[in-house]
Motif scaffolding. Structure first.
Motif, PDB file in Angstrom:
ATOM      1  N   PRO A  44       0.834  -1.205   0.000  1.00 54.82           N
ATOM      2  CA  PRO A  44       0.000   0.000   0.000  1.00 54.82           C
ATOM      3  C   PRO A  44       0.872   1.259   0.000  1.00 54.82           C
ATOM      4  CG  PRO A  44      -0.775  -1.552   1.654  1.00 54.82           C
ATOM      5  CD  PRO A  44       0.554  -2.072   1.143  1.00 54.82           C
ATOM      6  N   VAL A  45       0.353   2.321  -0.590  1.00 60.42           N
ATOM      7  CA  VAL A  45       1.050   3.597  -0.649  1.00 60.42           C
ATOM      8  C   VAL A  45       0.119   4.668  -0.108  1.00 60.42           C
ATOM      9  CG1 VAL A  45       2.034   5.329  -2.187  1.00 60.42           C
ATOM     10  CG2 VAL A  45       2.427   2.907  -2.632  1.00 60.42           C
ATOM     11  N   THR A  46       0.663   5.547   0.748  1.00 56.49           N
ATOM     12  CA  THR A  46      -0.127   6.651   1.297  1.00 56.49           C
ATOM     13  C   THR A  46       0.434   7.957   0.758  1.00 56.49           C
ATOM     14  OG1 THR A  46      -0.666   5.410   3.287  1.00 56.49           O
ATOM     15  CG2 THR A  46      -0.880   7.798   3.407  1.00 56.49           C
ATOM     16  N   CYS A  47      -0.456   8.825   0.285  1.00 54.82           N
ATOM     17  CA  CYS A  47      -0.069  10.111  -0.295  1.00 54.82           C
ATOM     18  C   CYS A  47      -0.831  11.229   0.393  1.00 54.82           C
ATOM     19  CB  CYS A  47      -0.374  10.131  -1.787  1.00 54.82           C
ATOM     20  SG  CYS A  47       0.419   8.816  -2.722  1.00 54.82           S
ATOM     21  N   GLU A  48      -0.262  12.439   0.330  1.00 55.16           N
ATOM     22  CA  GLU A  48      -0.896  13.630   0.883  1.00 55.16           C
ATOM     23  C   GLU A  48      -1.572  14.387  -0.256  1.00 55.16           C
ATOM     24  OE1 GLU A  48       2.518  15.614   2.362  1.00 55.16           O
ATOM     25  OE2 GLU A  48       2.803  14.203   3.998  1.00 55.16           O
ATOM     26  N   THR A  49      -2.724  14.988   0.031  1.00 60.86           N
ATOM     27  CA  THR A  49      -3.436  15.757  -0.989  1.00 60.86           C
ATOM     28  C   THR A  49      -3.818  17.127  -0.450  1.00 60.86           C
ATOM     29  OG1 THR A  49      -5.636  14.999  -0.348  1.00 60.86           O
ATOM     30  CG2 THR A  49      -4.441  13.647  -1.943  1.00 60.86           C
ATOM     31  N   ASP A  78       8.650   8.852   0.412  1.00 58.67           N
ATOM     32  CA  ASP A  78       9.332   7.605   0.756  1.00 58.67           C
ATOM     33  C   ASP A  78       9.454   7.477   2.277  1.00 58.67           C
ATOM     34  OD1 ASP A  78      11.480   9.221   1.555  1.00 58.67           O
ATOM     35  OD2 ASP A  78      12.628   8.833  -0.274  1.00 58.67           O
ATOM     36  N   ALA A  79      10.109   6.424   2.744  1.00 55.40           N
ATOM     37  CA  ALA A  79      10.243   6.163   4.179  1.00 55.40           C
ATOM     38  C   ALA A  79      11.004   7.275   4.904  1.00 55.40           C
ATOM     39  CB  ALA A  79      10.946   4.823   4.403  1.00 55.40           C
ATOM     40  N   GLN A  80      11.825   8.041   4.199  1.00 54.24           N
ATOM     41  CA  GLN A  80      12.569   9.142   4.807  1.00 54.24           C
ATOM     42  C   GLN A  80      11.793  10.458   4.734  1.00 54.24           C
ATOM     43  OE1 GLN A  80      14.145   6.939   2.503  1.00 54.24           O
ATOM     44  NE2 GLN A  80      14.703   5.798   4.344  1.00 54.24           N
ATOM     45  N   TYR A  84       8.657  11.295  -3.747  1.00 56.93           N
ATOM     46  CA  TYR A  84       9.189  10.510  -4.857  1.00 56.93           C
ATOM     47  C   TYR A  84       8.246  10.499  -6.044  1.00 56.93           C
ATOM     48  CZ  TYR A  84       6.238   6.682  -3.121  1.00 56.93           C
ATOM     49  OH  TYR A  84       5.183   5.930  -2.693  1.00 56.93           O
ATOM     50  N   LEU A  85       7.031  10.974  -5.857  1.00 55.01           N
ATOM     51  CA  LEU A  85       6.102  11.106  -6.973  1.00 55.01           C
ATOM     52  C   LEU A  85       5.127  12.229  -6.650  1.00 55.01           C
ATOM     53  CD1 LEU A  85       5.153   9.965  -9.706  1.00 55.01           C
ATOM     54  CD2 LEU A  85       3.514   8.596  -8.421  1.00 55.01           C
ATOM     55  N   GLU A  86       4.916  13.098  -7.638  1.00 52.64           N
ATOM     56  CA  GLU A  86       3.979  14.206  -7.461  1.00 52.64           C
ATOM     57  C   GLU A  86       3.059  14.268  -8.666  1.00 52.64           C
ATOM     58  OE1 GLU A  86       6.344  17.369  -4.790  1.00 52.64           O
ATOM     59  OE2 GLU A  86       7.070  17.200  -6.853  1.00 52.64           O
ATOM     60  N   VAL A 108     -21.654  11.886  -7.555  1.00 44.01           N
ATOM     61  CA  VAL A 108     -20.721  11.251  -8.484  1.00 44.01           C
ATOM     62  C   VAL A 108     -19.489  12.155  -8.574  1.00 44.01           C
ATOM     63  CG1 VAL A 108     -20.314  10.543 -10.863  1.00 44.01           C
ATOM     64  CG2 VAL A 108     -22.555  10.171  -9.804  1.00 44.01           C
ATOM     65  N   PHE A 109     -18.303  11.579  -8.346  1.00 44.35           N
ATOM     66  CA  PHE A 109     -17.049  12.314  -8.399  1.00 44.35           C
ATOM     67  C   PHE A 109     -16.151  11.681  -9.451  1.00 44.35           C
ATOM     68  CE2 PHE A 109     -18.514  12.004  -4.009  1.00 44.35           C
ATOM     69  CZ  PHE A 109     -18.816  13.320  -3.764  1.00 44.35           C
ATOM     70  N   ARG A 110     -15.645  12.506 -10.340  1.00 46.47           N
ATOM     71  CA  ARG A 110     -14.705  12.025 -11.356  1.00 46.47           C
ATOM     72  C   ARG A 110     -13.387  12.753 -11.139  1.00 46.47           C
ATOM     73  NH1 ARG A 110     -19.653  12.282 -13.611  1.00 46.47           N
ATOM     74  NH2 ARG A 110     -20.395  10.340 -14.532  1.00 46.47           N
ATOM     75  N   SER A 111     -12.303  11.996 -11.140  1.00 45.93           N
ATOM     76  CA  SER A 111     -11.014  12.632 -10.891  1.00 45.93           C
ATOM     77  C   SER A 111      -9.949  12.115 -11.849  1.00 45.93           C
ATOM     78  CB  SER A 111     -10.582  12.374  -9.447  1.00 45.93           C
ATOM     79  OG  SER A 111     -10.401  10.999  -9.231  1.00 45.93           O
ATOM     80  N   ARG A 112      -8.913  12.935 -11.977  1.00 45.32           N
ATOM     81  CA  ARG A 112      -7.776  12.590 -12.838  1.00 45.32           C
ATOM     82  C   ARG A 112      -6.516  13.160 -12.202  1.00 45.32           C
ATOM     83  NH1 ARG A 112      -6.704  11.929 -18.687  1.00 45.32           N
ATOM     84  NH2 ARG A 112      -4.599  12.707 -19.047  1.00 45.32           N
ATOM     85  N   VAL A 113      -5.461  12.345 -12.146  1.00 42.49           N
ATOM     86  CA  VAL A 113      -4.155  12.819 -11.690  1.00 42.49           C
ATOM     87  C   VAL A 113      -3.174  12.608 -12.829  1.00 42.49           C
ATOM     88  CG1 VAL A 113      -2.266  12.550 -10.054  1.00 42.49           C
ATOM     89  CG2 VAL A 113      -4.617  12.238  -9.279  1.00 42.49           C
ATOM     90  N   ASP A 114      -2.520  13.695 -13.224  1.00 44.37           N
ATOM     91  CA  ASP A 114      -1.443  13.639 -14.212  1.00 44.37           C
ATOM     92  C   ASP A 114      -0.139  13.682 -13.431  1.00 44.37           C
ATOM     93  OD1 ASP A 114      -2.676  13.820 -16.990  1.00 44.37           O
ATOM     94  OD2 ASP A 114      -3.725  15.407 -15.906  1.00 44.37           O
ATOM     95  N   TRP A 115       0.574  12.525 -13.436  1.00 48.45           N
ATOM     96  CA  TRP A 115       1.773  12.370 -12.634  1.00 48.45           C
ATOM     97  C   TRP A 115       2.994  12.949 -13.328  1.00 48.45           C
ATOM     98  CZ3 TRP A 115       0.911  11.326  -7.835  1.00 48.45           C
ATOM     99  CH2 TRP A 115      -0.274  10.681  -7.500  1.00 48.45           C
ATOM    100  N   SER A 116       3.973  13.328 -12.529  1.00 44.44           N
ATOM    101  CA  SER A 116       5.211  13.926 -13.034  1.00 44.44           C
ATOM    102  C   SER A 116       5.988  12.976 -13.940  1.00 44.44           C
ATOM    103  CB  SER A 116       6.091  14.373 -11.859  1.00 44.44           C
ATOM    104  OG  SER A 116       6.334  13.290 -10.971  1.00 44.44           O
TER     105      SER A 116
END
Length: 187
Positions: A44-49, A78-80, A84-86, A108-116
């Motif tokens: 699993p990965v946790t991200c901030e928004t 990352d763990a530190q 590492y991804l935005e 209804v919610f539609r979303s899109r993330v364009d990663w770096s």
């Protein structure tokens, strides 16, 4: 002009919708582990928004399902604690009218993330819970799954929690909200 009870109710639901859409966009960004001789199972990965959204004002005399739009950022660390991804998120949605809610309707919610790194995550979500907090803060929780066709972790489950606060009303009458939260994506 003083807002009607219906306008006030719709304005309270906007932070929920907006945060959910932003958080879900972030949730679609789970990363695959680095290649190695022994491939480990994805974790699993946790991200901030963070995001800002605008709710269209209701049209007087017309039955409406208020629409909202917003933009935000998603940061996975990352763990530190280093990013590492935005990604940049965009989202929109529709809130059901009071009559539609009584009949079992859901937002209804539609979303899109364009990663770096050039990948994209999309999703449509309807499962969320809100609870009023202190000082006008709305507490949010969201659950669902990313679209299977996303180029970054399609089909992964999403669990988000955060807060939304009204920050103002723009000159056209649209309600502006700000959201912060954490999203966990699980394979």
């Amino acid at each position: 002009m003083r807002p009607s009870l219906r306008t006030a109710w719709s304005a309270r639901r906007l932070p929920t919708v907006t945060f959910i859409a932003a958080a879900l966009c972030a949730g679609m960004t789970v990363l695959t582990p680095a290649a190695s001789a022994t491939t480990a199972a994805p974790q699993p990965v946790t991200c901030e928004t963070t995001s800002r959204s605008m709710l269209e004002p209701p049209q007087i005399g017309l039955p409406s399902q208020p629409r909202f739009e917003g933009t935000g950022t998603v940061t996975c660390r990352d763990a530190q604690g280093e990013p590492y991804l935005e990604g940049e998120s965009t989202f929109s949605g529709t809130l059901p009218s009071l009559d539609a809610i009584a009949a079992g309707g859901k937002p209804v919610f539609r979303s899109r993330v364009d990663w770096s790194d050039g990948t994209v995550t999309t999703g449509t979500f309807t499962d969320f819970r809100t609870e009023p907090g202190e000082n006008g803060v709305l507490e949010l929780t969201i659950k669902g799954a990313n679209d299977v066709g996303s180029t970054r972790f399609g089909g992964w489950s999403v669990s988000a929690a955060g807060q939304s606060v009204r920050v103002g009303v723009d000159p056209s009458g649209e309600i502006v909200n700000a959201q912060t939260g954490r999203v966990t994506y699980t394979p």
